[in-house]
Design an enzyme around this catalytic site. Sequence first.
Site, mmCIF file in Angstrom:
data_model
loop_
_atom_site.group_PDB
_atom_site.id
_atom_site.type_symbol
_atom_site.label_atom_id
_atom_site.label_comp_id
_atom_site.label_asym_id
_atom_site.label_seq_id
_atom_site.Cartn_x
_atom_site.Cartn_y
_atom_site.Cartn_z
ATOM 1 N N ARG A 113 0.854 -1.176 0.000
ATOM 2 C CA ARG A 113 0.000 0.000 0.000
ATOM 3 C C ARG A 113 0.891 1.226 0.000
ATOM 4 O O ARG A 113 1.929 1.261 0.660
ATOM 5 C CB ARG A 113 -0.931 0.024 1.227
ATOM 6 C CG ARG A 113 -2.026 -1.038 1.205
ATOM 7 C CD ARG A 113 -3.035 -0.775 0.080
ATOM 8 N NE ARG A 113 -4.139 -1.738 0.082
ATOM 9 C CZ ARG A 113 -4.167 -2.856 -0.609
ATOM 10 N NH1 ARG A 113 -3.092 -3.183 -1.348
ATOM 11 N NH2 ARG A 113 -5.219 -3.654 -0.589
ATOM 12 N N GLU B 9 -3.402 7.344 -4.533
ATOM 13 C CA GLU B 9 -3.463 6.479 -5.712
ATOM 14 C C GLU B 9 -4.681 6.873 -6.541
ATOM 15 O O GLU B 9 -5.807 6.754 -6.076
ATOM 16 C CB GLU B 9 -3.582 5.028 -5.260
ATOM 17 C CG GLU B 9 -3.381 4.007 -6.358
ATOM 18 C CD GLU B 9 -3.362 2.584 -5.825
ATOM 19 O OE1 GLU B 9 -4.256 1.807 -6.205
ATOM 20 O OE2 GLU B 9 -2.475 2.269 -5.022
ATOM 21 N N HIS C 160 -1.502 -0.366 -10.180
ATOM 22 C CA HIS C 160 -2.009 -1.347 -9.205
ATOM 23 C C HIS C 160 -2.465 -2.623 -9.933
ATOM 24 O O HIS C 160 -3.579 -3.111 -9.723
ATOM 25 C CB HIS C 160 -3.166 -0.747 -8.390
ATOM 26 C CG HIS C 160 -3.332 -1.397 -7.047
ATOM 27 N ND1 HIS C 160 -3.752 -0.714 -5.941
ATOM 28 C CD2 HIS C 160 -3.126 -2.677 -6.632
ATOM 29 C CE1 HIS C 160 -3.808 -1.531 -4.897
ATOM 30 N NE2 HIS C 160 -3.425 -2.725 -5.293
#
Length: 343
Positions: free
Chosen positions: A254, A282, A301
């Site tokens: 993360r 993000e 991602h």
Amino acid sequence: MTPRTPGPGFRPRAAVAMSQDAAAAVLDPSSLDAFRQICDLAPPPVLDDLSTPRARSLLADVDLLVTGWGCPVLDEEVLRAAPRLRAVVHTAGSVRGHVTEACWERGIEVSSAAAANALPVAEYTIAMILLAGKRVLERARGFRVSRTRDNWLRTARSTGNYRSTVGILSASLIGRRVIELLRPHDIEILLHDPYVSAADAAELGVEHVGLPELFARCDTVSVHTPLLPTTRGLVGRSLIDAMPAGAMLINTSRGAVVDQAALTDAVLAGRIRAVLDVTDPEALPADHPLWDCENALITPHLAGSEGNEWRRLADLALAETARWASGSGFVHPVRRERLAFLA
């Protein structure tokens, strides 16, 4: 009469609870057919809102929920509407977004496909470690510009993977899989995880070190720490500044585990390199300097399960459902007492 207790002859009444997009991605027609072989599965559409009259009608009789990304929260109100619910089989990784304390108080059994989702993340990580060691990305950029071969006999001795040192931050499911995939290579592996003893590390075939030492000694550090209150900003400026010149930081966990500002400063200065499948925030703002920095590779991602890898998640969930229905229990249970250490 069909028994309503897991064991021989038991066919659980089940429903799918996740977003429409998640269901379309993870549960293809053949997977749904396989689920119907072992349980009485509620017909589509899937339950993406558990407050509707249809959802409440289905919940009243379900034994098991097959959940996924976008599953509504299973709070006390939902559980009151689902008095028979005894198990949740999650087709993704973390269950934090929908499994609540009320579920644990009820004694609902929970399974997760985190082990299946760990595999592609580990594969992505291994690929990036090996590419980073050969400096493939930057050398490919240089080749595109020059369009002539350089003198390969003058390659810097810092290039290559032979006897390089890779640090794994956290022996999570993914971290352990990365360690396993690195074993065939001539690479020294260091590990930092406060919940792993030196003896456990030795069984994994790695050297257990302190956090500062991990960053100071490694050519590449790969972050596999779940984002918890205690790990937010864990990889701070002092650790990043301690990395050897030219070292690589890989983050597939993360973004908020890493101090984004400190990392940006080090990468822009050319001190270190970074492969980031996650960032904080993000995605990064469109004008963020890392987008155009040659020392950084940012991917959207994508390391987790995508495309044909979704089938692996469905297959694991299917196997878990079959085992639970037979009375054998889950192979991949989520334990309440382990929640503090899980993503």
